[in-house]
Scaffold this motif. Structure first.
Motif, PDB file in Angstrom:
ATOM      1  N   ILE A  19       0.994  -1.421  -0.006  1.00  0.00           N
ATOM      2  CA  ILE A  19       0.036  -0.291  -0.277  1.00  0.00           C
ATOM      3  C   ILE A  19       0.880   0.865   0.298  1.00  0.00           C
ATOM      4  O   ILE A  19       0.167   2.224  -0.613  1.00  0.00           O
ATOM      5  CB  ILE A  19      -1.170   0.210   0.721  1.00  0.00           C
ATOM      6  CG1 ILE A  19      -2.462  -1.358   1.025  1.00  0.00           C
ATOM      7  CG2 ILE A  19      -1.794   1.225   1.027  1.00  0.00           C
ATOM      8  CD1 ILE A  19      -2.294  -1.790   1.988  1.00  0.00           C
ATOM      9  N   HIS A  20       2.060   1.581   0.975  1.00  0.00           N
ATOM     10  CA  HIS A  20       2.481   2.374   1.126  1.00  0.00           C
ATOM     11  C   HIS A  20       3.429   2.956  -0.479  1.00  0.00           C
ATOM     12  O   HIS A  20       3.200   3.861  -1.293  1.00  0.00           O
ATOM     13  CB  HIS A  20       4.526   1.694   1.662  1.00  0.00           C
ATOM     14  CG  HIS A  20       4.830   3.344   1.899  1.00  0.00           C
ATOM     15  ND1 HIS A  20       4.707   4.246   2.673  1.00  0.00           N
ATOM     16  CD2 HIS A  20       6.134   3.370   2.055  1.00  0.00           C
ATOM     17  CE1 HIS A  20       5.607   5.521   2.851  1.00  0.00           C
ATOM     18  NE2 HIS A  20       6.573   4.648   2.099  1.00  0.00           N
ATOM     19  N   LEU A  21       3.587   1.408  -1.072  1.00  0.00           N
ATOM     20  CA  LEU A  21       4.735   1.969  -2.386  1.00  0.00           C
ATOM     21  C   LEU A  21       3.652   2.139  -3.856  1.00  0.00           C
ATOM     22  O   LEU A  21       3.506   3.070  -4.520  1.00  0.00           O
ATOM     23  CB  LEU A  21       5.435   0.477  -3.374  1.00  0.00           C
ATOM     24  CG  LEU A  21       5.963  -0.070  -2.440  1.00  0.00           C
ATOM     25  CD1 LEU A  21       6.621  -1.791  -2.795  1.00  0.00           C
ATOM     26  CD2 LEU A  21       7.216   1.218  -1.586  1.00  0.00           C
ATOM     27  N   ASP A  22       2.083   1.535  -3.638  1.00  0.00           N
ATOM     28  CA  ASP A  22       1.083   2.788  -4.637  1.00  0.00           C
ATOM     29  C   ASP A  22       1.041   4.267  -3.745  1.00  0.00           C
ATOM     30  O   ASP A  22       1.108   4.741  -4.581  1.00  0.00           O
ATOM     31  CB  ASP A  22      -0.433   1.745  -4.334  1.00  0.00           C
ATOM     32  CG  ASP A  22      -0.560   0.056  -4.738  1.00  0.00           C
ATOM     33  OD1 ASP A  22       1.041   0.625  -5.589  1.00  0.00           O
ATOM     34  OD2 ASP A  22      -0.550  -0.328  -4.781  1.00  0.00           O
ATOM     35  N   ALA A  23       0.876   4.116  -2.618  1.00  0.00           N
ATOM     36  CA  ALA A  23       0.458   6.028  -2.630  1.00  0.00           C
ATOM     37  C   ALA A  23       2.147   6.618  -3.120  1.00  0.00           C
ATOM     38  O   ALA A  23       1.535   7.562  -3.184  1.00  0.00           O
ATOM     39  CB  ALA A  23       0.504   5.650  -0.173  1.00  0.00           C
ATOM     40  N   ILE A  24       3.069   6.127  -3.431  1.00  0.00           N
ATOM     41  CA  ILE A  24       4.324   6.688  -3.965  1.00  0.00           C
ATOM     42  C   ILE A  24       4.786   6.572  -5.215  1.00  0.00           C
ATOM     43  O   ILE A  24       4.011   7.657  -5.142  1.00  0.00           O
ATOM     44  CB  ILE A  24       5.952   5.842  -3.100  1.00  0.00           C
ATOM     45  CG1 ILE A  24       6.043   5.672  -1.519  1.00  0.00           C
ATOM     46  CG2 ILE A  24       6.515   7.016  -4.450  1.00  0.00           C
ATOM     47  CD1 ILE A  24       6.683   5.119  -1.139  1.00  0.00           C
TER      48      ILE A  24
END
Length: 228
Positions: A19-24
């Motif tokens: 999720i964090h990588l998608d948010a970036i």
């Protein structure tokens, strides 16, 4: 039941990482900050669930200390003005990892052999990178050099903590230390030299895998001590 809970924390860690990588990628800054703050606590819960009752506690406490200061560094680096305190927090995290690997080495019998070619290769690579970056570091020259020396020692201590032929879990820790160096090198280039395409995704992917690999290898080693 304990095994299921352990797997749950690790699964949540990788879900939050994704999720964090998608948010970036989607530039969702609030979601980036929230997920970033959750990463190290989830990994710490995985660690506690996996080796809660193992003794001596010094091994667990050093790993938890490293994860705590990594978490503090994650929070501080959200704001650009806290770059130096964030760097200091990660320095303390690496000192804890170094303490852990030294503890493993000197309680590991027989003592793992020194790997001199790897020592020289590691330091040559680190020195070459520092010489390349020095003209761009400005007032941060000394802190960055100190940090670079510390992170290179994390890798060297991981290399020398295990008898790799008999303790293959050591490769997890070595891979984690190498990934940590890759992540921090990308941060240095991005912060001091020039902007890199998809830098945030590369930095956080290597960082999250690094922290997991070191934790995973450490847990496997500590479990093997109980079985031995």
């Amino acid at each position: 039941m304990i095994l299921q809970k352990t797997r749950l924390w690790l699964t949540l860690y990788f879900i939050v990482t994704a999720i964090h990588l998608d948010a970036i990628a989607m530039r969702l800054h609030m979601l980036q900050n929230v997920t970033k703050a959750l990463l190290m606590p989830l990994l710490a819960l995985y660690l506690l669930s996996a080796i809660r009752h193992l003794r001596p506690a010094i091994f667990r406490n050093l790993l938890l200390t490293a994860l705590f200061f990594s978490w503090a560094g994650d929070i501080l680096l959200i704001q650009e003005q806290y770059f130096l305190p964030g760097l200091g927090s990660f320095l303390l995290a690496h000192l804890a990892y170094i303490g852990f690997f030294l503890k493993v080495r000197y309680t590991n019998h027989p003592l793992p052999l020194c790997k001199y070619p790897f020592i020289f290769l590691t330091e040559i690579v680190v020195l070459a990178f520092l010489f390349f970056m020095l003209p761009y570091l400005g007032s941060m020259r000394i802190p960055v050099i100190i940090y670079a020396v510390a992170i290179s020692f994390t890798l060297l201590c991981a290399m020398h903590a295990f008898r790799l032929g008999e303790q293959p879990m050591g490769w997890y820790c070595i891979a984690g230390a190498i990934l940590f160096i890759c992540s921090d090198a990308a941060i240095a280039v991005q912060h001091f030299y020039r902007s890199l395409p998809a830098a945030g995704i590369f930095i956080m992917t290597t960082y999250c895998l690094a922290q997991w690999a070191i934790t995973e290898g450490s847990c496997r080693y500590l479990k093997s001590r109980v079985k031995a």
